[in-house]
Design an enzyme around this catalytic site. Structure first.
Site, PDB file in Angstrom:
ATOM      1  N   ARG A  42       0.818  -1.217   0.000  1.00 38.04           N
ATOM      2  CA  ARG A  42       0.000   0.000   0.000  1.00 38.04           C
ATOM      3  C   ARG A  42       0.854   1.271   0.000  1.00 38.04           C
ATOM      4  O   ARG A  42       0.418   2.307  -0.475  1.00 38.04           O
ATOM      5  CB  ARG A  42      -0.920   0.024   1.217  1.00 38.04           C
ATOM      6  CG  ARG A  42      -1.992  -1.017   1.113  1.00 38.04           C
ATOM      7  CD  ARG A  42      -3.006  -0.866   2.210  1.00 38.04           C
ATOM      8  NE  ARG A  42      -4.076  -1.846   2.008  1.00 38.04           N
ATOM      9  CZ  ARG A  42      -5.271  -1.770   2.559  1.00 38.04           C
ATOM     10  NH1 ARG A  42      -5.549  -0.780   3.363  1.00 38.04           N
ATOM     11  NH2 ARG A  42      -6.173  -2.687   2.326  1.00 38.04           N
ATOM     12  N   LYS A 204     -17.666 -11.972   4.282  1.00 38.41           N
ATOM     13  CA  LYS A 204     -18.544 -10.813   4.546  1.00 38.41           C
ATOM     14  C   LYS A 204     -19.700 -10.834   3.557  1.00 38.41           C
ATOM     15  O   LYS A 204     -19.679 -10.166   2.531  1.00 38.41           O
ATOM     16  CB  LYS A 204     -17.745  -9.517   4.378  1.00 38.41           C
ATOM     17  CG  LYS A 204     -16.844  -9.208   5.547  1.00 38.41           C
ATOM     18  CD  LYS A 204     -16.322  -7.796   5.397  1.00 38.41           C
ATOM     19  CE  LYS A 204     -14.966  -7.653   6.039  1.00 38.41           C
ATOM     20  NZ  LYS A 204     -14.135  -6.681   5.320  1.00 38.41           N
ATOM     21  N   GLY A 356      -9.312  -7.206   0.759  1.00 36.79           N
ATOM     22  CA  GLY A 356      -8.106  -7.405   1.567  1.00 36.79           C
ATOM     23  C   GLY A 356      -7.599  -8.830   1.494  1.00 36.79           C
ATOM     24  O   GLY A 356      -6.445  -9.092   1.119  1.00 36.79           O
ATOM     25  N   GLY A 380     -14.409  -2.745   1.209  1.00 35.51           N
ATOM     26  CA  GLY A 380     -15.749  -2.213   1.467  1.00 35.51           C
ATOM     27  C   GLY A 380     -16.135  -1.114   0.494  1.00 35.51           C
ATOM     28  O   GLY A 380     -17.254  -1.094  -0.030  1.00 35.51           O
TER      29      GLY A 380
END
Ligand code: ADP
Ligand code: MG
Length: 398
Positions: A42, A204, A356, A380
């Site tokens: 990142r 999720k 992720g 998300g």
């Protein structure tokens, strides 16, 4: 939706001597035992924007969060270690600033030479950041002349650094990475090459369902495994034992399946383990999963089925591992899918992979970044965007 002004849309001289606040996502995994960064992906990905602004002669102020300190100072979540790594990557000094609110930082930065790089301490050490506190936003905004968003992954948050502070700027731009994200996702939603294959997995489920709803409209085939997959299987009357499932979504899954059965592809066999153990012993189950057992990966027939669909060319979107890939016993399905996508990309497919854990799985499969067209940094945020939600951190940009 993607017509947002990018830093390169403005003449380079505009930036010279100006203070540019760049909201980055340096939320990297830290190994606290050795006090080191486990993975600096990142940080590396923000380098092109930082380099560009330095080349313009700007002064750069970087703001990020790290973990969830919940408004308290947590030493393990200090960004100092990140500032040090960035300094190595840029091969120049990065001034780390612990107290950016108390200190008279704005005046200090005025005295810094052009091309200085300042990294602020973890923004979430202040509760005001996530509260989008007006005063905190104003203090942050006072530090700079220009606002740049280079943190797509937090753009769904209405926080001070992603939204509140940006309100105070006349110039609010997208960084190169945010621009790339928007371009790939807009293309996918508006004019994907066909066949457009979507692969959804992971745990999720709830977050993914709205995105799924939208993708079902535009995709040619949707492979649904893991949490969302077992929800669909259960909704169709299949037995899933103790596998993860979103019971609240069963009705929705039933209706959706009926409407889109030609497009939806579900697992046809599974690697299951006794729920209580979740260990290295597993068995292959063809259809009904017995009680007391949990499916933790797709089985060999499913691997064959899925990889026969992921061929390329066309457009491919993948979010969510096929199983508990963190365990070697249950990583095979995910690894096969990752490699199939890389191969399809070689055959001319455009591939977008996000999430992720999905990115972590790509690495475990030893697929290179260059073998995927776009690795999204958003989890998300990406799903919300695909689901049709407007992201505050993007909407606010020029
Ligand atoms: P991403 O971060 O890529 O969006 P998620 O956070 O939704 O993906 O899900 C990732 C997690 O899902 C992984 O940690 C993986 O272990 C877990 N997972 C995948 N399949 C299963 C399964 N069958 N049962 C339980 N957990 C699973
Ligand atoms: Mg995740």
């Amino acid at each position: 939706m993607n017509e947002k002004k990018v830093i390169s849309d403005i003449s380079k001289s505009f930036f010279e001597g100006k203070k540019v606040f760049v909201r980055v996502d340096f939320n990297v995994p830290i190994d606290n035992k050795t006090n080191s960064i486990r993975e600096d992906y990142r940080i590396r990905r923000a380098i092109s924007t930082i380099d560009y602004l330095l080349d313009c002669g700007a002064k750069i102020i970087l703001g990020s969060h790290l973990g969830r300190p919940k408004g308290r100072r947590v030493n393990e979540l200090s960004l100092e270690i990140v500032a040090n790594r960035l300094s190595q990557l840029l091969d120049r000094k990065v001034i780390f600033c612990r107290d950016f609110i108390e200190d008279k930082l704005a005046e200090k930065i005025d005295l810094f030479p052009n091309k200085s790089v300042v990294m602020l301490e973890n923004l979430r050490f202040y509760k005001e950041e996530t509260d989008n506190d007006a005063n905190f936003s104003r203090r942050l905004a006072e530090l700079a002349d220009i606002y740049v968003n280079e943190a797509f992954s937090t753009s769904h948050r209405t926080h001070s650094s992603t939204y509140g502070m940006a309100l105070d700027f006349d110039t609010k731009l997208a960084g190169f990475l945010v621009d790339k994200e928007l371009k790939f996702i807009s293309k996918m939603l508006k004019e994907p090459e066909h066949p457009f294959i979507v692969i959804i997995g992971g745990s999720k489920i709830h977050d993914k369902m709205t995105a799924l709803g939208n993708l079902l409209e535009i995709a040619d085939k949707i492979i649904i495994a893991s949490g969302a997959g077992y929800t669909f299987i259960k909704a169709n009357g299949g037995k899933i034992g103790d596998s993860i499932c979103e019971n609240e979504m069963l009705e929705w899954a039933k209706k959706t399946y009926k409407k889109y059965k030609e497009k939806i592809v579900l697992p046809i066999d599974h690697l299951v383990s006794e729920s209580s153990k979740h260990t290295d012993s597993c068995l292959i189950v063809n259809s009904d999963i017995p009680d007391g057992h949990k499916a933790l990966d797709i089985g060999p027939k499913t691997i064959e089925l899925f990889t026969s669909i992921i061929k390329g060319p066309g457009y491919i979107f993948w979010n969510g591992p096929m199983g508990v890939f963190e365990s070697d016993t249950f990583s095979s399905g995910t690894i096969h899918v990752a490699r199939a996508i890389a191969l399809a990309t070689l055959r001319g497919a455009t591939s977008v992979v996000g999430g992720g854990e999905t990115i972590a799985a790509i690495r475990k499969a030893e697929v290179l970044e260059s073998e995927i067209s776009h690795m999204s940094t958003g989890g998300g945020a990406l799903l919300e965007y695909i689901g049709g939600t407007k992201l505050p951190g993007i909407e606010i940009l020029d």
